[in-house]
Scaffold this motif. Sequence first.
Motif, PDB file in Angstrom:
ATOM      1  N   HIS A 112       2.679 -14.704   0.097  1.00 28.55           N
ATOM      2  CA  HIS A 112       3.372 -13.698   0.890  1.00 28.55           C
ATOM      3  C   HIS A 112       3.706 -14.263   2.262  1.00 28.55           C
ATOM      4  CE1 HIS A 112       1.734 -11.035  -2.185  1.00 28.55           C
ATOM      5  NE2 HIS A 112       2.501 -10.061  -1.732  1.00 28.55           N
ATOM      6  N   GLU A 113       4.829 -13.799   2.782  1.00 26.88           N
ATOM      7  CA  GLU A 113       5.227 -14.181   4.128  1.00 26.88           C
ATOM      8  C   GLU A 113       5.157 -12.969   5.031  1.00 26.88           C
ATOM      9  OE1 GLU A 113       6.231 -17.120   5.166  1.00 26.88           O
ATOM     10  OE2 GLU A 113       6.931 -18.267   3.449  1.00 26.88           O
ATOM     11  N   PRO A 114       5.016 -13.208   6.325  1.00 31.99           N
ATOM     12  CA  PRO A 114       5.064 -12.030   7.213  1.00 31.99           C
ATOM     13  C   PRO A 114       6.442 -11.398   7.158  1.00 31.99           C
ATOM     14  CG  PRO A 114       4.803 -14.074   8.464  1.00 31.99           C
ATOM     15  CD  PRO A 114       4.745 -14.442   7.030  1.00 31.99           C
ATOM     16  N   GLU A 115       6.451 -10.085   7.193  1.00 32.23           N
ATOM     17  CA  GLU A 115       7.708  -9.365   7.158  1.00 32.23           C
ATOM     18  C   GLU A 115       7.768  -8.397   8.316  1.00 32.23           C
ATOM     19  OE1 GLU A 115       7.327  -8.954   2.444  1.00 32.23           O
ATOM     20  OE2 GLU A 115       8.599  -7.432   3.376  1.00 32.23           O
ATOM     21  N   PHE A 116       8.961  -7.908   8.532  1.00 33.18           N
ATOM     22  CA  PHE A 116       9.123  -6.925   9.596  1.00 33.18           C
ATOM     23  C   PHE A 116       9.831  -5.698   9.046  1.00 33.18           C
ATOM     24  CE2 PHE A 116       8.458  -6.186  13.970  1.00 33.18           C
ATOM     25  CZ  PHE A 116       9.444  -5.315  14.381  1.00 33.18           C
ATOM     26  N   ASP A 117       9.204  -4.578   9.240  1.00 36.93           N
ATOM     27  CA  ASP A 117       9.827  -3.327   8.811  1.00 36.93           C
ATOM     28  C   ASP A 117      10.655  -2.816   9.974  1.00 36.93           C
ATOM     29  OD1 ASP A 117      10.456  -0.681   8.257  1.00 36.93           O
ATOM     30  OD2 ASP A 117       8.545  -0.262   7.272  1.00 36.93           O
ATOM     31  N   TYR A 118      11.954  -2.948   9.878  1.00 38.52           N
ATOM     32  CA  TYR A 118      12.806  -2.602  11.014  1.00 38.52           C
ATOM     33  C   TYR A 118      12.852  -1.111  11.265  1.00 38.52           C
ATOM     34  CZ  TYR A 118      14.174  -7.430  10.854  1.00 38.52           C
ATOM     35  OH  TYR A 118      14.144  -8.802  10.868  1.00 38.52           O
TER      36      TYR A 118
ATOM     37  N   SER B  85       9.622  -0.424  12.997  1.00 41.10           N
ATOM     38  CA  SER B  85       9.243  -1.435  13.988  1.00 41.10           C
ATOM     39  C   SER B  85       7.809  -1.879  13.795  1.00 41.10           C
ATOM     40  CB  SER B  85       9.408  -0.881  15.408  1.00 41.10           C
ATOM     41  OG  SER B  85      10.757  -0.659  15.674  1.00 41.10           O
ATOM     42  N   LEU B  86       7.487  -2.210  12.578  1.00 43.48           N
ATOM     43  CA  LEU B  86       6.132  -2.640  12.277  1.00 43.48           C
ATOM     44  C   LEU B  86       6.169  -3.998  11.622  1.00 43.48           C
ATOM     45  CD1 LEU B  86       4.438   0.473  10.688  1.00 43.48           C
ATOM     46  CD2 LEU B  86       3.977  -0.498  12.923  1.00 43.48           C
ATOM     47  N   GLU B  87       5.200  -4.812  12.023  1.00 42.33           N
ATOM     48  CA  GLU B  87       5.086  -6.081  11.345  1.00 42.33           C
ATOM     49  C   GLU B  87       4.172  -5.895  10.143  1.00 42.33           C
ATOM     50  OE1 GLU B  87       3.527  -9.169  13.741  1.00 42.33           O
ATOM     51  OE2 GLU B  87       4.122 -10.742  12.340  1.00 42.33           O
ATOM     52  N   ILE B  88       4.563  -6.483   9.034  1.00 47.97           N
ATOM     53  CA  ILE B  88       3.743  -6.388   7.832  1.00 47.97           C
ATOM     54  C   ILE B  88       2.999  -7.702   7.682  1.00 47.97           C
ATOM     55  CG2 ILE B  88       3.777  -6.081   5.340  1.00 47.97           C
ATOM     56  CD1 ILE B  88       6.473  -4.574   5.795  1.00 47.97           C
ATOM     57  N   GLU B  89       1.697  -7.598   7.687  1.00 48.26           N
ATOM     58  CA  GLU B  89       0.876  -8.798   7.609  1.00 48.26           C
ATOM     59  C   GLU B  89       1.028  -9.478   6.272  1.00 48.26           C
ATOM     60  OE1 GLU B  89      -3.203  -9.123   9.678  1.00 48.26           O
ATOM     61  OE2 GLU B  89      -3.020  -7.052   8.987  1.00 48.26           O
ATOM     62  N   GLU B  90       0.938 -10.799   6.301  1.00 49.57           N
ATOM     63  CA  GLU B  90       1.044 -11.555   5.055  1.00 49.57           C
ATOM     64  C   GLU B  90      -0.328 -11.745   4.401  1.00 49.57           C
ATOM     65  OE1 GLU B  90       1.294 -12.505   8.062  1.00 49.57           O
ATOM     66  OE2 GLU B  90       0.804 -14.605   8.428  1.00 49.57           O
TER      67      GLU B  90
ATOM     68  N   SER C 219      -0.965 -10.710  -6.888  1.00 50.86           N
ATOM     69  CA  SER C 219      -1.494 -10.791  -5.527  1.00 50.86           C
ATOM     70  C   SER C 219      -0.764  -9.759  -4.691  1.00 50.86           C
ATOM     71  CB  SER C 219      -1.294 -12.187  -4.930  1.00 50.86           C
ATOM     72  OG  SER C 219       0.077 -12.426  -4.710  1.00 50.86           O
ATOM     73  N   THR C 220      -1.472  -9.210  -3.714  1.00 49.52           N
ATOM     74  CA  THR C 220      -0.854  -8.179  -2.894  1.00 49.52           C
ATOM     75  C   THR C 220      -1.215  -8.338  -1.431  1.00 49.52           C
ATOM     76  OG1 THR C 220      -0.535  -5.790  -2.632  1.00 49.52           O
ATOM     77  CG2 THR C 220      -2.743  -6.524  -3.218  1.00 49.52           C
ATOM     78  N   ASN C 221      -0.256  -7.980  -0.594  1.00 57.24           N
ATOM     79  CA  ASN C 221      -0.574  -7.811   0.828  1.00 57.24           C
ATOM     80  C   ASN C 221      -0.543  -6.304   1.102  1.00 57.24           C
ATOM     81  OD1 ASN C 221       2.159  -7.223   0.860  1.00 57.24           O
ATOM     82  ND2 ASN C 221       2.641  -8.534   2.597  1.00 57.24           N
ATOM     83  N   ASP C 222      -0.238  -5.897   2.318  1.00 58.83           N
ATOM     84  CA  ASP C 222      -0.288  -4.470   2.631  1.00 58.83           C
ATOM     85  C   ASP C 222       0.790  -3.658   1.926  1.00 58.83           C
ATOM     86  OD1 ASP C 222      -1.332  -4.858   6.123  1.00 58.83           O
ATOM     87  OD2 ASP C 222      -2.495  -4.598   4.276  1.00 58.83           O
TER      88      ASP C 222
ATOM     89  N   ARG D  70      -1.733  -6.060  14.907  1.00 58.63           N
ATOM     90  CA  ARG D  70      -0.768  -6.572  13.946  1.00 58.63           C
ATOM     91  C   ARG D  70      -0.907  -5.844  12.632  1.00 58.63           C
ATOM     92  NH1 ARG D  70      -0.510 -11.840  11.130  1.00 58.63           N
ATOM     93  NH2 ARG D  70       1.696 -11.949  10.688  1.00 58.63           N
ATOM     94  N   GLY D  71       0.213  -5.604  12.004  1.00 59.34           N
ATOM     95  CA  GLY D  71       0.138  -4.970  10.694  1.00 59.34           C
ATOM     96  C   GLY D  71       0.254  -3.464  10.764  1.00 59.34           C
ATOM     97  N   GLY D  72       0.380  -2.937  11.941  1.00 61.04           N
ATOM     98  CA  GLY D  72       0.542  -1.500  12.041  1.00 61.04           C
ATOM     99  C   GLY D  72      -0.792  -0.795  12.118  1.00 61.04           C
ATOM    100  N   ILE D  73      -0.711   0.478  12.378  1.00 62.14           N
ATOM    101  CA  ILE D  73      -1.919   1.264  12.577  1.00 62.14           C
ATOM    102  C   ILE D  73      -2.615   1.467  11.248  1.00 62.14           C
ATOM    103  CG2 ILE D  73      -2.739   3.513  13.294  1.00 62.14           C
ATOM    104  CD1 ILE D  73      -0.178   3.486  15.149  1.00 62.14           C
TER     105      ILE D  73
END
Lengths: 460, 302
Positions: free
Chosen positions: A93-99, A102-107, A126-129, B29-32
Amino acid sequence: MWSSCWTYSLNLSSVPGDGDSQSRWCLSQVKGAVDDDVAEADIISAVEFNHSGELLATGDRGGRIVIFQQEQESKNLPQCHAEYNVYSTFQSHEPEFDYLKSLEIEEKINKIRWLPQKNAAHFLLSTNDKTIKLWKISERDKRPEGYNLKEEDGRYRHPSSLTTLRVPVFQPMDLMVEASPRRVYANAHTYHINSISVNSDNETYLSADDLRINLWHLDFTDRSFNIVDIKPANMEELTEVITASEFHPLQCNTFVYGSSKGSVRLCDMRASALCDQHSKLFEEPEDPSTRSFFSEIISSISDVKFSHSGRYMMTRDYLTLKIWDLHMESRPVEIYQVHGYLRSKLCSLYENDCIFDKFECCWRGDDSEVMTGSYNNFFRMFDRDAQRDATLEATWENGSPGCPLKTWRVSAGSRRKRNEIGVDCLDFSRKILYTSWHPQDNIVALATVNNLYIFQEKLN
Amino acid sequence: MINTMECAVDAQSLISISLRKIHNSRTQRGGIKLHKNLLVSYVLRNARQVYMNEKYAEIYRMQQYEEVMTVCNEIQELNPLDLMEDCEEQTGDCCGSANESASLCGALLPVSHQAPSVQHIQPSSACSVPLALQNEEVCKAPDPSFYRSCCAEAYPVSNCDFSPVNNMHCNKTTVLDLDTHVVTTVENGYLHQDCCASLQQCCQGAQSPAKKRKLDFGYYVSEIEEVPDFTPCKRAKFEDSSYVSTEHLDTSNISNLISIFGSGFTGLVSRQADLEQALNGQFCSKQALASLGAWTRAIVAF
């Protein structure tokens, strides 16, 4: 990251030691860098053996997955069958950005689950958030050679220069392990995914976030079915979230989910499409004499695992391991104190956030023992049959490799005897959250912050 | 290594720590993280309940003290000599044991002196806080104490109802031990059931003085019993003033959080609303509930 590996040769000579404090376990290997500076990305966040135990997958906060394979030769020698070497490494997984938000999604890899093997290739989820991926790991040891229009180095030949034609043939090559993403299951979760679980039907799997559980078919990425939804109409009325979920190992219609309130609900998908109504509720009434400011936190379920037999279920909360008989909802049949001495330290653990650590737990292949991690790089083994428990330390510093680990004791005071440590001396930055037990043999893999430890049971 | 000596065991510290955690989670990071913030809001609610209970207990005793002193002064005009002696005796006894956490004095200081301090309740000096209306031997609760350090042991049972307002048979005298934060209530000589599972022994000890007290100041007791009728307005006022004036509350942080987070887990409020009304009597007006909501607000960012 994995370039510097420490592999100990096994010392098979018997080592005399204290009878009571000598465990059956000895260190086999340690993987990972040995520097004190730990990069955030290298912190291990998932550990999982596959169904045969031949492969061991780890995920880290950098979104990478490293798969280790058991050495074939050593597999047949019972004394040293726990040697694992790197098999494949890939970026899952790569880091992503939810526009929109405005949240970064952790990898960070939250969970890895293997699919049962159907052919030569291996598959894992495999899963990230937010996103689940199906990876195919396959070996390639042949490659086609003898193309007409292509040189061996890849340059194209002009058709006019051809005088003869030949048929390309497969030639052996060095083994190459490839990982390719076969499916990406995205956009189905508003909240953070905490669990995935493959169904025994080998066709479906569930993914759970804080408030919802979705059912997927492995073949389809564009649709998933919501089977549990505990989101209240008004978010202000929220009182609990889903913390862990798993399918029953044998019954494809049954799954459980644990909550932040310390209860576990068993659901039957045959009962209704939406399983908001549980079939069983496993909950132990709170002991009012132990009530504190942190009662809600320490009762939150951090992991739930069915036994291999499917008869029992184990839950982990902050201080205890509980084993439940699926036939009895009122209370667990066994309760094990993992580190009860922390009960008086909850305030400090709240301040430094350790109280929010989510420990996993695992069953031995025959369900006779269970294991979970603790602080100070300790891990706890509970023998259900003999009703004995042991505290062992994951360290490569003390003792010679291959010799049995000595058990530890944690005392209330700070006076130190041999293999005894005071509560106040525990290092809470060194913790073992992720553990996995080989499905058949007595080999356990566990992750300290950035190292993978493999222990095996000494036979004789 | 955790420095266990620096643990914040009181409700106020926990509240500020919890609010800080919620605030910091915005930038993580990663949101709340919904789960973590829900758990933090539970700690916040628990700490707030303890804090409110303590404050309420203080305020109620202030209330009772004022009523008593009013009557005392009226009677003084009738029988100045007799009552002066009594009062002085009590003052002497009181202040004599002022350093003992058990007997908290200041109960019989003149009303005028007390009035300002009522507005600004500072839980620091034992002498200035009128917490014992009567000069009784307050039982020091042995372990386990009723209010304990947050870390380990018994926490005030949340369904314990020691509201003197709602429950007429409940405590008439409440004493807060500032050292051990033990709250013991003597209700016509009997400790309240819910409060004193572990304090039975204390209960017996306190019985006789309270009864004796009752005999001596029979009309005071009857006055106290009528206090509930007067409480609503006054309590609301005290609640506000004590709230605003306490240094430990970081009101600017709270207002920031409210504006940022908007709604919160007031389900925690609604579940506890009944309880809190029972605890605080008419205290738990809309105002109190609103401020309770502020305390328990957590993040809803979805």
